[in-house]
Design an enzyme around this catalytic site. Structure first.
Site, mmCIF file in Angstrom:
data_model
loop_
_atom_site.group_PDB
_atom_site.id
_atom_site.type_symbol
_atom_site.label_atom_id
_atom_site.label_comp_id
_atom_site.label_asym_id
_atom_site.label_seq_id
_atom_site.Cartn_x
_atom_site.Cartn_y
_atom_site.Cartn_z
ATOM 1 N N PHE A 102 0.851 -1.193 0.000
ATOM 2 C CA PHE A 102 0.000 0.000 0.000
ATOM 3 C C PHE A 102 0.883 1.239 0.000
ATOM 4 O O PHE A 102 1.752 1.398 0.858
ATOM 5 C CB PHE A 102 -0.936 0.035 1.212
ATOM 6 C CG PHE A 102 -1.883 1.202 1.149
ATOM 7 C CD1 PHE A 102 -3.078 1.117 0.439
ATOM 8 C CD2 PHE A 102 -1.571 2.412 1.766
ATOM 9 C CE1 PHE A 102 -3.942 2.202 0.347
ATOM 10 C CE2 PHE A 102 -2.430 3.500 1.671
ATOM 11 C CZ PHE A 102 -3.622 3.389 0.966
ATOM 12 N N ASP A 107 9.171 2.474 1.796
ATOM 13 C CA ASP A 107 8.004 3.240 2.230
ATOM 14 C C ASP A 107 7.809 3.030 3.724
ATOM 15 O O ASP A 107 7.354 1.979 4.157
ATOM 16 C CB ASP A 107 6.770 2.774 1.440
ATOM 17 C CG ASP A 107 5.496 3.518 1.852
ATOM 18 O OD1 ASP A 107 5.526 4.249 2.860
ATOM 19 O OD2 ASP A 107 4.477 3.350 1.150
ATOM 20 N N LYS A 148 2.737 10.303 7.756
ATOM 21 C CA LYS A 148 1.900 10.023 8.929
ATOM 22 C C LYS A 148 2.362 10.656 10.253
ATOM 23 O O LYS A 148 1.900 11.706 10.611
ATOM 24 C CB LYS A 148 1.691 8.521 9.060
ATOM 25 C CG LYS A 148 0.802 8.004 7.923
ATOM 26 C CD LYS A 148 0.105 6.701 8.208
ATOM 27 C CE LYS A 148 -1.036 6.478 7.240
ATOM 28 N NZ LYS A 148 -0.774 5.481 6.206
HETATM 29 C C1 LIG Z 1 -0.972 5.659 4.688
HETATM 30 C C2 LIG Z 1 0.088 5.172 3.818
HETATM 31 C C3 LIG Z 1 0.409 5.822 2.604
HETATM 32 C C4 LIG Z 1 -0.398 6.978 2.077
HETATM 33 O O1 LIG Z 1 -0.375 8.082 2.924
HETATM 34 P P1 LIG Z 1 -1.498 9.233 2.758
HETATM 35 O O2 LIG Z 1 -1.007 10.313 3.683
HETATM 36 O O3 LIG Z 1 -2.807 8.642 3.174
HETATM 37 O O4 LIG Z 1 -1.488 9.652 1.352
HETATM 38 C C5 LIG Z 1 1.478 5.343 1.876
HETATM 39 N N1 LIG Z 1 2.201 4.288 2.291
HETATM 40 C C6 LIG Z 1 1.916 3.639 3.447
HETATM 41 C C7 LIG Z 1 2.765 2.488 3.861
HETATM 42 C C8 LIG Z 1 0.847 4.047 4.240
HETATM 43 O O5 LIG Z 1 0.557 3.383 5.353
#
Ligand SMILES: *Cc1c(COP(=O)(O)O)cnc(C)c1O
Length: 383
Positions: free
Chosen positions: A131, A216, A244
């Site tokens: 994700f 990520d 985040k």
């Molecule tokens: C939440 C998340 C995203 C996307 O972040 P947003 O601020 O919602 O765009 C990307 N990568 C990971 C691993 C995430 O948990």
């Protein structure tokens, strides 16, 4: 109309809603409009690592907004300068430059563009169940036909391979591969923990082929997994995506990269990226993380939490896995009903896929609060 009616009437309905109205938060507790208290095991999906309502962060935001709230990065600014220096000093490996943005998806967009621009190659390999956000570029890297289907065609050049499977990645990687993009622990994908050996092999094949390794850490970052960044337990990336929990709950993202990343002036910019209010919040939040030694706390409390969870007698549970305070309880059946029942018992948790209950409490959660959560899980899943 009440809050729920107003939101249902006036907002685009893209969020699967839970039927409560949250109005307050303190530490690892949340409060609804009836004054009912909840233990937070979601942290706004990993945003509130330092807990809710932190005074040091509130003060930093307030004071910076009065001093200079916004400052486009065309101009220099001392708060942004200090945050960039701080992030580079904390980052693993040779990550020595920062690009500031406003969200996780934007951090991924930046990373994909930087990898293409710096290598002159186009293909990006990411993982099934990965994700990475839902803007057009990030969405192409995100796994899940249900997310992509309404919005086709996707950005070309993305390939998905099974996570933790080096042979499949080796086959997919070719002359035109710019980057491999992976989460150290797949969050949305079911709290699936990356294997160290796999990441080491991926690092090696990337090095041998001049391919960037993009990690990520939008969800795993800032102490969540027991170290400030999860990649400290794996390998050094060429590009690290953060968001985040970066700015203590204020929207902010960042892309950290090595000096192999080179992009032309003006090719990638953001109006709000690196605004001093968010930078001040991030500096204050990093101060809290350091002072309260939250990564170490996440490690110890994560171990305690897992041990207590493993003590639950339930034939509904298939697997319990975790790293620090990022924990998944995989059930043999759909988990949605149990998430609701836990909420009625005053515990807020997340789903990760249909069958996994995901626990991402603020890292300031106490042992007593963990005990209360385990008791509720026992009642709900027991038997
Ligand atoms: C939440 C998340 C995203 C996307 O972040 P947003 O601020 O919602 O765009 C990307 N990568 C990971 C691993 C995430 O948990």
């Amino acid at each position: 109309m009440n809050t729920k009616e107003l939101e249902n009437k006036y907002e685009l309905s893209v969020y699967p809603r839970r039927d409560i109205v949250l109005v307050g938060g303190k530490g690892a507790r949340l409060y609804d409009d009836d004054g009912k208290e909840y233990i937070d095991c979601a942290s706004n999906v990993g945003v509130s690592n330092i807990g809710h309502g932190n005074k040091a962060v509130a003060k930093a935001i307030y004071e910076q907004y009065l001093t200079l709230g916004n400052c486009y990065s065309m101009f220099y600014n001392p708060v942004r300068a200090r945050l960039a220096e701080k992030l580079v000093s904390l980052a693993p490996g040779n990550l020595n430059q920062v690009f500031f943005c406003n969200s996780g998806a934007e951090a991924i967009e930046g990373a994909l563009k930087f990898a293409r621009a710096s290598t002159g190659k186009q293909e990006i390999i990411s993982a099934m169940r990965g994700f990475h956000g839902k803007t057009m570029g990030a969405l192409a890297a995100t796994w899940g036909p249900e997310y992509q289907k309404p919005f086709v065609p996707m950005m070309p050049g993305l390939k998905h391979v099974p996570y933790n499977n080096f042979d499949k990645l080796q086959v997919a990687l070719g002359e035109n591969t710019a980057a491999v993009l992976l989460e150290p622990v797949q969050g949305e994908g079911g709290v699936r923990i990356g294997l160290k050996q796999y990441f080491q092999k991926v690092r090696n094949i990337c090095d041998a082929n001049g391919v960037f390794l993009i990690i990520d850490e939008v969800q795993t970052g800032f102490g969540r997994t027991g170290t400030l960044f999860a990649c400290e337990q794996y390998v050094n990336p060429d590009i690290l995506c953060l968001a985040k929990s970066l700015a203590g709950g204020i929207p902010m993202g960042a892309v950290l990269c090595t000096d192999r990343v080179k992009v032309p002036v003006k090719s990638h910019t953001s109006t709000f990226g690196g605004n001093p209010t968010a930078c001040a919040a991030a500096l204050a939040s990093l101060g809290v993380i350091e002072k309260e030694e939250l990564p170490d706390r996440a490690k110890k409390l994560g171990n305690y939490f897992m041990k207590e969870l493993r003590g639950i007698q339930s034939n509904r549970i298939r697997d319990i896995r975790g790293l620090g305070l990022m924990i998944g309880i995989e059930l043999k059946e759909k988990a949605g009903q149990y998430v609701q029942e836990l909420m009625h018992k005053g515990v807020i948790v997340l789903l990760a896929g249909a069958t996994v209950i995901r626990l991402l409490p603020p890292l300031v959660i106490s042992r007593e609060e963990i005990d209360t959560v385990v008791k509720a899980l026992k009642e709900v899943l027991g038997g």
